[in-house]
Design a protein around this motif. Structure first.
Motif, short mmCIF file in Angstrom:
data_model
loop_
_atom_site.label_atom_id
_atom_site.label_comp_id
_atom_site.label_asym_id
_atom_site.label_seq_id
_atom_site.Cartn_x
_atom_site.Cartn_y
_atom_site.Cartn_z
N HIS A 107 -10.73 -26.92 45.93
CA HIS A 107 -10.99 -26.89 47.37
C HIS A 107 -11.15 -25.45 47.83
CE1 HIS A 107 -6.91 -25.73 48.85
NE2 HIS A 107 -6.49 -26.35 47.76
N ASP A 266 -5.07 -19.94 46.93
CA ASP A 266 -5.09 -21.40 47.01
C ASP A 266 -6.27 -21.79 47.89
OD1 ASP A 266 -4.64 -24.10 47.30
OD2 ASP A 266 -2.74 -23.89 48.38
N ASP A 267 -7.42 -22.17 47.39
CA ASP A 267 -7.60 -22.56 46.02
C ASP A 267 -8.84 -21.88 45.43
OD1 ASP A 267 -7.20 -24.03 43.65
OD2 ASP A 267 -8.41 -25.68 44.36
N GLU A 297 -8.80 -29.99 52.12
CA GLU A 297 -7.68 -30.39 51.27
C GLU A 297 -6.36 -30.06 51.94
OE1 GLU A 297 -4.48 -30.41 48.41
OE2 GLU A 297 -5.16 -28.67 49.53
N GLU A 298 -6.34 -28.92 52.63
CA GLU A 298 -5.08 -28.46 53.23
C GLU A 298 -4.61 -29.32 54.39
OE1 GLU A 298 -3.22 -26.57 51.81
OE2 GLU A 298 -4.37 -25.19 50.57
N ASP A 340 -6.45 -27.16 41.04
CA ASP A 340 -5.67 -26.66 42.18
C ASP A 340 -4.43 -25.93 41.67
OD1 ASP A 340 -4.93 -26.15 44.79
OD2 ASP A 340 -5.09 -28.23 45.46
N VAL A 341 -3.87 -25.14 42.54
CA VAL A 341 -2.76 -24.27 42.14
C VAL A 341 -1.44 -25.05 42.08
CG1 VAL A 341 -3.88 -22.27 43.14
CG2 VAL A 341 -2.31 -23.60 44.54
MN MN Z 1 -4.50 -26.20 46.90
#
Ligand code: MN
Ligand code: MN
Length: 463
Positions: A107, A266-267, A297-298, A340-341
């Motif tokens: 993302h 991120d990210d 995404e967040e 993703d992280v």
């Molecule tokens: Mn993320």
């Protein structure tokens, strides 16, 4: 080493620092790779910035805009631009898509302060923009840092103007005030979430005034600057997307320069290595390769640019249609890395980590079997079979990797786009870079972990 010690060593799962296992040459390559990443992240603070950068780079190496219902040949490269806020790159493989597609999905949105639709007001002789925070932030981290404004303003006639203020060192910046310690005696009684209420996250935007105005002279002065510079009025701000993000640039961290401090790892730190693999692909793959850069995404992957909607499904379905193959089988056969992280083990806060299942800095790309919270609620739990397959690929190509959960079971949790892709009936596992101070205005990652992530994506895309 005695024989039984040797046997025990090979029986045990252990991870090692890439600082130990990587050769001098590999470490140099990792540091070089990081330079490209730092340049990318400086230009990609918001999802709109990232889409622009990604599509510029992709177009430069031959990707063309995707045309619905068009039949593409193996080796052709296309991009799908979803409303300038999300993007998908595709390289068509030799096999039809019902043999499965390889997806890397990251993302490109990050936590920040968005301007409210009607943001401008003045009080106490200061002009402000009101903000609405975006994503999971610790609100107290955002005052007293220099903020830049990025975004677009769309006029009623459909024309628009892109705005970026605060990145050039000659630009002004924006700023959220905080209370001085002298007048914050109650601080000890306050909860961290109350240090700064959301409605106090207001950006200082000016203090001079329009001299011949009685009412709101500071606000009117700011409006006249906006009119002059961007040809916009206050109503245009209602139809804008303006984001306040840290103005700081990515910088090396540590005397050995082994880490990077930047906003929005991120990210982007997973988006960039997946993009790098797509840009340097020079031969026709067996399987169609897809690289997704998602928005939202967040905030839970909703809206038409987030992955809890149909745009990825529809694109693959459209390709399946043109190849006259079964889209349901296509998804069942598809394999996805949800890029993703994860949280990096932080020795300053050991109490939230469970040591056996934590990601450590420099220990490589981290595979996360499941995310979610509590009793694995709201998770994608990758099958053991799929995890083993990916593990086998990384071992085959000698990629430095580790396995982790996100912190102690009862402490918290988090999610990624993985569960939305799992919903389409693909195999999917989370993989990415460990991050220190995730979601803070400035986060830290390791260059060796970034490079390991790139090597992991490369290994995954290899036939
Ligand atoms: Mn993320
Ligand atoms: Mn996040």
């Amino acid at each position: 080493m005695k024989k039984n010690e040797k046997e025990a060593a090979s029986l045990a799962y252990k991870t090692e620092s890439a600082a130990k296992t990587m050769s001098e040459k590999e470490i140099r390559l990792a540091f070089d790779f990081a330079k490209g990443y730092m340049d990318f992240i400086n230009k990609s603070k918001t999802e709109r910035d990232a889409v622009r950068e990604i599509l510029n780079k992709a177009s430069a190496v031959g990707y063309t805009p995707y045309v619905y219902s068009k039949k593409y040949k193996p080796g052709e490269k296309v991009f799908f631009n979803n409303r300038s806020k999300a993007a998908i790159l595709v390289i068509f493989g030799k096999k039809t898509v019902d043999n499965g597609v390889k997806i890397m999905a990251s993302h490109i949105d990050s936590p920040r302060l968005d301007l409210k639709p009607s943001p401008l007001y003045e009080e106490g002789h200061i002009g402000f923009f009101k903000t609405h925070y975006y994503g999971g932030i610790k609100k107290y981290q955002w005052p007293t840092i220099q903020l830049a404004l990025h975004g677009t303003v769309v006029r009623a006639d459909g024309t628009s103007v892109d705005i970026e203020i605060g990145e050039d060192e000659n630009d002004p910046v924006f700023y959220v005030n905080d209370l001085l310690p002298h007048l914050d005696r109650n601080l000890a009684q306050k909860k961290a979430s109350d240090f700064i209420p959301a409605e106090s996250l207001n950006l200082v935007a000016g203090s001079l005034l329009a001299k011949d105005e009685e009412k709101d002279p500071i606000k009117l002065n700011i409006l006249s600057i906006l009119k002059e510079k961007y040809d916009i009025c206050e109503e245009d701000l209602l139809t804008s997307e303006l984001c306040a993000v840290p103005a700081a640039k990515a910088r090396d961290v540590g005397l050995d320069r082994s880490m990077i401090a930047a906003y929005a790892h991120d990210d982007k730190v997973c988006a960039y290595p997946s993009l790098a693999v797509m840009l340097e692909a020079d031969k026709t793959p067996e399987y169609t390769t897809v690289c997704v850069f998602a928005d939202k995404e967040e905030t839970g992957s909703n809206s038409n640019t987030g992955l809890d909607t149909n745009y990825l499904y529809d694109l693959i379905a459209d390709i399946a249609d043109t190849q006259k193959v079964n889209v349901r089988k296509t998804w069942y056969m598809t394999k996805c890395l949800s890029a993703d992280v994860n949280a990096c083990y932080d020795p300053n806060f050991p109490e939230v980590f469970e040591k056996l299942n934590s990601a450590y800095i420099n220990h490589g790309v981290v595979l996360t079997k499941y995310t979610g919270g509590g009793g694995k609620s709201s998770t994608n739990d990758a099958t053991a079979e799929f995890f083993a397959e990916i593990r086998g690929i990384l071992n085959r190509d000698k990629v430095c990797w580790q396995s982790a959960e996100l912190g102690k079971t009862d402490v918290g949790g988090g999610g990624t786009v993985a569960k939305y892709i799992a919903k389409l009936n693909a195999d999917v596992i989370d993989i990415g870079v460990p991050v220190l101070s995730m979601h803070a205005p400035v986060e830290v990652i390791s260059k060796l972990d970034l490079y390991s992530t790139y090597l992991a994506f490369k290994a995954f895309c290899k036939d």
